[in-house]
Design a protein around this motif. Structure first.
Motif, mmCIF file in Angstrom:
data_model
loop_
_atom_site.group_PDB
_atom_site.id
_atom_site.type_symbol
_atom_site.label_atom_id
_atom_site.label_comp_id
_atom_site.label_asym_id
_atom_site.label_seq_id
_atom_site.Cartn_x
_atom_site.Cartn_y
_atom_site.Cartn_z
ATOM 1 N N ASP A 9 0.771 -1.214 0.043
ATOM 2 C CA ASP A 9 -0.091 0.088 -0.056
ATOM 3 C C ASP A 9 0.907 1.102 -0.027
ATOM 4 O O ASP A 9 1.886 1.290 0.576
ATOM 5 N N SER A 10 0.467 2.409 -0.493
ATOM 6 C CA SER A 10 1.045 3.832 -0.803
ATOM 7 C C SER A 10 1.283 4.106 0.890
ATOM 8 O O SER A 10 1.955 5.158 0.777
ATOM 9 N N SER A 11 0.601 3.674 1.769
ATOM 10 C CA SER A 11 0.553 4.070 3.096
ATOM 11 C C SER A 11 2.177 3.793 3.748
ATOM 12 O O SER A 11 2.347 4.531 4.826
ATOM 13 N N ILE A 12 2.768 3.070 3.148
ATOM 14 C CA ILE A 12 4.089 2.577 3.606
ATOM 15 C C ILE A 12 4.856 3.925 3.257
ATOM 16 O O ILE A 12 5.171 4.239 2.212
ATOM 17 N N PRO A 13 5.524 4.502 4.374
ATOM 18 C CA PRO A 13 6.371 5.754 3.862
ATOM 19 C C PRO A 13 7.466 5.322 2.966
ATOM 20 O O PRO A 13 8.301 4.236 3.054
ATOM 21 N N ASP A 14 8.250 6.328 2.395
ATOM 22 C CA ASP A 14 9.327 6.025 1.367
ATOM 23 C C ASP A 14 10.414 6.163 2.385
ATOM 24 O O ASP A 14 11.503 5.774 1.892
ATOM 25 N N ASN A 15 10.275 6.699 3.343
ATOM 26 C CA ASN A 15 11.696 6.887 4.324
ATOM 27 C C ASN A 15 11.993 5.490 4.781
ATOM 28 O O ASN A 15 11.302 4.993 5.570
ATOM 29 N N ASP A 16 13.206 5.090 4.296
ATOM 30 C CA ASP A 16 13.651 3.734 4.715
ATOM 31 C C ASP A 16 13.763 3.624 6.136
ATOM 32 O O ASP A 16 13.586 2.360 6.837
ATOM 33 N N GLY A 17 13.976 4.749 6.709
ATOM 34 C CA GLY A 17 14.339 4.583 8.388
ATOM 35 C C GLY A 17 12.794 4.299 9.132
ATOM 36 O O GLY A 17 12.891 3.890 10.227
ATOM 37 N N ALA A 18 11.796 4.489 8.441
ATOM 38 C CA ALA A 18 10.570 4.148 9.011
ATOM 39 C C ALA A 18 9.850 3.048 8.169
ATOM 40 O O ALA A 18 9.015 2.293 8.961
ATOM 41 N N ALA A 19 10.063 2.843 7.014
ATOM 42 C CA ALA A 19 9.395 1.808 6.398
ATOM 43 C C ALA A 19 9.591 0.383 6.845
ATOM 44 O O ALA A 19 8.675 -0.556 7.205
ATOM 45 N N VAL A 20 10.785 0.074 7.080
ATOM 46 C CA VAL A 20 11.066 -1.177 7.433
ATOM 47 C C VAL A 20 10.625 -1.428 8.835
ATOM 48 O O VAL A 20 9.944 -2.518 9.322
ATOM 49 N N PRO A 21 10.909 -0.798 9.874
ATOM 50 C CA PRO A 21 10.214 -0.863 11.199
ATOM 51 C C PRO A 21 8.756 -0.786 11.136
ATOM 52 O O PRO A 21 8.088 -1.665 12.122
ATOM 53 N N LEU A 22 8.187 0.030 10.214
ATOM 54 C CA LEU A 22 6.697 -0.020 10.211
ATOM 55 C C LEU A 22 6.142 -1.515 9.777
ATOM 56 O O LEU A 22 5.236 -2.184 10.221
ATOM 57 N N VAL A 23 6.829 -1.902 8.759
ATOM 58 C CA VAL A 23 6.434 -3.518 8.301
ATOM 59 C C VAL A 23 6.675 -4.359 9.278
ATOM 60 O O VAL A 23 5.960 -5.147 9.543
#
Length: 130
Positions: A56-70
């Motif tokens: 989903d496009s809700s996952i941030p582009d910021n790699d510092g936030a994307a991996v922790p969010l997933v």
């Protein structure tokens, strides 16, 4: 590779060393299902930067936030067992300038009942946890 839960396509990604403690087992990476958001350890992840465009496009582009969010979404199946990990991931995501509860709202709107957990209910429980 297919998701063992729903048969959907998986997106594999490396997990930085400082986040590997949040993965089950000792895997250096993880895979997330594009259909149900189930998280699986990945013993041979790609070395490239994670590409979550299939999610989903809700996952941030910021790699510092994307991996922790997933990783956070993958741990939501058991708040009781993963409380410390979830709390640490929430704090890290917020430090990256991303509102994790807002992202969970958007993921819930996109995935609904297809998600491996009830994201709306988990979001409300996270509010109480915080």
């Amino acid at each position: 590779m297919s998701c063992p839960d729903c048969g959907g396509d998986l997106v594999s990604f490396p997990v930085p060393a400082d986040l590997q403690q949040f993965l089950p087992g000792n895997a250096p990476g993880a895979s997330v299902c594009q259909s149900c958001l189930t998280l699986e350890p990945e013993t041979e992840p790609p070395t490239a930067v994670p590409d979550f465009t299939g999610l989903d496009s809700s996952i941030p582009d910021n790699d510092g936030a994307a991996v922790p969010l997933v990783l956070l979404v993958g741990l939501l199946d058991s708040l009781a067992m993963h409380r410390a990990e979830i709390t640490a991931l929430l704090e890290r995501i917020e430090r990256e300038g991303v509102d994790p509860l807002l992202v969970l709202d958007r993921l819930d709107a996109s995935y609904g009942e297809a998600a491996h957990v009830d994201l709306g209910r988990r979001r409300r429980q996270l509010e109480q946890l915080l």
